[in-house]
Design a protein around this motif. Structure first.
Motif, PDB file in Angstrom:
ATOM      1  N   GLN A 302       0.836  -1.211   0.000  1.00 36.37           N
ATOM      2  CA  GLN A 302       0.000   0.000   0.000  1.00 36.37           C
ATOM      3  C   GLN A 302       0.870   1.259   0.000  1.00 36.37           C
ATOM      4  OE1 GLN A 302      -2.154  -1.311   3.500  1.00 36.37           O
ATOM      5  NE2 GLN A 302      -4.096  -1.367   2.380  1.00 36.37           N
ATOM      6  N   GLN A 303       1.928   1.226   0.805  1.00 39.69           N
ATOM      7  CA  GLN A 303       2.806   2.396   0.863  1.00 39.69           C
ATOM      8  C   GLN A 303       3.496   2.628  -0.484  1.00 39.69           C
ATOM      9  OE1 GLN A 303       5.196   1.301   4.331  1.00 39.69           O
ATOM     10  NE2 GLN A 303       3.928   2.583   5.660  1.00 39.69           N
ATOM     11  N   THR A 305       2.486   1.597  -3.433  1.00 38.47           N
ATOM     12  CA  THR A 305       1.477   2.008  -4.410  1.00 38.47           C
ATOM     13  C   THR A 305       1.227   3.506  -4.291  1.00 38.47           C
ATOM     14  OG1 THR A 305       0.458  -0.175  -4.304  1.00 38.47           O
ATOM     15  CG2 THR A 305      -0.901   1.606  -5.199  1.00 38.47           C
ATOM     16  N   PHE A 306       1.178   3.993  -3.044  1.00 37.59           N
ATOM     17  CA  PHE A 306       1.012   5.444  -2.841  1.00 37.59           C
ATOM     18  C   PHE A 306       2.197   6.206  -3.441  1.00 37.59           C
ATOM     19  CE2 PHE A 306       1.567   9.348  -0.378  1.00 37.59           C
ATOM     20  CZ  PHE A 306       0.313   9.935  -0.506  1.00 37.59           C
ATOM     21  N   PHE A 307       3.411   5.747  -3.142  1.00 34.44           N
ATOM     22  CA  PHE A 307       4.594   6.458  -3.657  1.00 34.44           C
ATOM     23  C   PHE A 307       4.711   6.363  -5.179  1.00 34.44           C
ATOM     24  CE2 PHE A 307       6.365   6.150   0.743  1.00 34.44           C
ATOM     25  CZ  PHE A 307       6.596   7.505   0.909  1.00 34.44           C
TER      26      PHE A 307
END
Lengths: 313, 313
Positions: A302-303, A305-307
């Motif tokens: 998730q992290q 994907t955000f970045f």
């Protein structure tokens, strides 16, 4: 298949340029697909600086588009997975009837895009343990290592007896001084490599840190080790047994490295799309297909994907 | 204790300056400890810009050191927890025999440093739902909200009947137009506030993002919600029942906010130590003491600990 196999190299960068250059030097029949470096390589060839000895190839078979290339016996895919949408057109041109594709990309099930083009029994995959950089047009700096472990790809992860063709490719690569090893369990080799790639590619982006910075702080060091253990547990859940000692080996090897920016961190810094799906998303989904889950791997995914949201260059 | 209680305010910033200013305006006996702003406040007093009406207090009781302050009935701790090593000296001076300490800091068990100085039955804690900034020396900008929920602190988390003194402080604060509410279960209130503070302080630093950026991407939004659920599960494991509807409330409230930088992100950007132990470490250890564990909270704590390593300003 003729006794002298023809090779197409898709992506003439740090990996494809290095291995392809070694193969040309050994007299193999190699054809390079290039984009931005085409003019330079057409005119000046390839230059390889290597810890094993520098060499220059003044003339190589360079192509600006796949349509101009001959249909080859073996197409080696050495682009980033984030560019895989190009593969359908490329492989249709470069792969002769009965030819195979060897996918030398990081991650899990990265062969599926090639399978979609040439069918399920004509795709091999390989993990490269290579430290090299492209330092200029047609100019590769090989720093260390270089082993390739490769084998037939099966989406179900089943162990595959090593075929004659695979042995022949292994022999070609070895003739080119590439430490190549045919394996019967490609997916297990991929999971082993993921035990490094997931923690150290992932954390290097999320923590904005080199491998040395990650290893030199107790909190990040402990987190890296826990993620390595989680990847191993995921592999086990997916039927691939990896010895627990391999966890310590990953940690020790990384401690012994010079401070190193992972490929994902380099992509991140340059604003390029990161291989989040190949390296983290696909293994996570494979785990979930096998009924497992991993809060840490999910959170890392998730992290990342955000970045990855603004990486568009 | 006299009918007119004396108050010492430790930390005259966005929180202590605002609440203390309101209390002075209401005629309460208030004494401010200041550091860098002492000269300015001694000369010009306090200026409060507030959505409820601006006001200026030309003269306030300002002190450069705790040793010069009178021993007060109530000492309000409004510094960051990262400065708590100063509390032993300060509270020894500012707290009269029989006086109490009210700790208005974020996190869990942040009262323990005060307990170590004045003993276990003389410490209250409170959660502030306040949006204000210090915009200059002795100059506070109150943007919104302002509620304080406070009650007696017990390390074991036990519910405490509300004492007469607590009611008296509540009446003083209300007289100063502060929406103050005495509660019998401080630790539950603290866990509820942590359901916002842990995900949004934590992810704002790790993802380098405002609350709006976190809420506007599906991956980070999902991660925030999972962390909120993990904090709620931790509270439950520690014996504090929080309604599940509170999860949606946290998400909806954050969606409705203007883009907002959490206090931890502001500290991070300024190179200051972040309240990682108070806000994430202490709740995690409390969970572990109750036999629970949470991979996501552990990972967030490890990541924040790493990011906190060079915060020294």
């Amino acid at each position: 298949m003729s006794s002298k196999r023809s090779y197409a190299i898709i992506g003439t960068g740090a990996l494809g340029g290095y291995y392809g250059g070694l193969m040309v030097r050994a007299g193999l029949d190699v054809h390079f697909l290039l984009r931005s470096d085409f003019d330079h390589v057409q005119q000046h060839g390839l230059r390889i600086d290597s810890k094993n000895g520098d060499f220059h190839l003044p003339r190589v078979n360079a192509y600006r588009s796949a349509a101009e290339m001959p249909a080859c016996d073996v197409t080696i895919v050495a682009i980033k997975t984030t560019a895989n949408e190009q593969l359908a057109d490329i492989l249709a041109s470069t792969t002769r009837d009965g030819g195979v594709v060897l996918v030398l990309q990081n991650g899990l099930h990265v062969e599926s895009d090639a399978v979609a083009v040439v069918g399920p029994d004509r795709v091999l995959g390989g993990c490269c343990f290579l430290c090299s950089n492209k330092v200029g047009p047609g100019h590769i700096d090989h720093i260390d290592y270089g082993r390739i472990a490769f084998g037939e790809y099966r989406a179900d992860g089943s162990v595959q007896p090593i075929r004659e063709l695979t042995r022949a490719i292994e022999a070609d690569l070895q003739k080119a001084s590439i430490p190549a090893e045919a394996v019967d369990d490609l997916i297990k080799v991929r999971w082993q490599k993921l035990m490094w790639n997931i923690p150290f590619n992932g954390l290097s982006v999320v923590l904005n840190a080199s491998t040395a910075e990650i290893m030199n702080h107790p909190a990040s060091e402990a987190l890296a080790e826990q993620i390595i253990r989680d990847v191993r547990a995921a592999a086990m859940q997916c039927g691939k047994k990896i010895d627990e000692a391999f966890v310590d080996k990953m940690m020790d090897d990384t401690r012994a490295m010079v401070p190193y920016d992972s490929s994902m961190r380099i992509d991140f810094k340059r604003g390029r799309p990161m291989e989040v799906e190949a390296i983290v998303g696909n293994p996570l989904r494979e785990l979930q297909r096998h009924g497992g889950h991993s809060p840490r791997l999910e959170m890392l995914y998730q992290q990342l994907t955000f970045f990855n949201r603004n990486q568009t260059v």
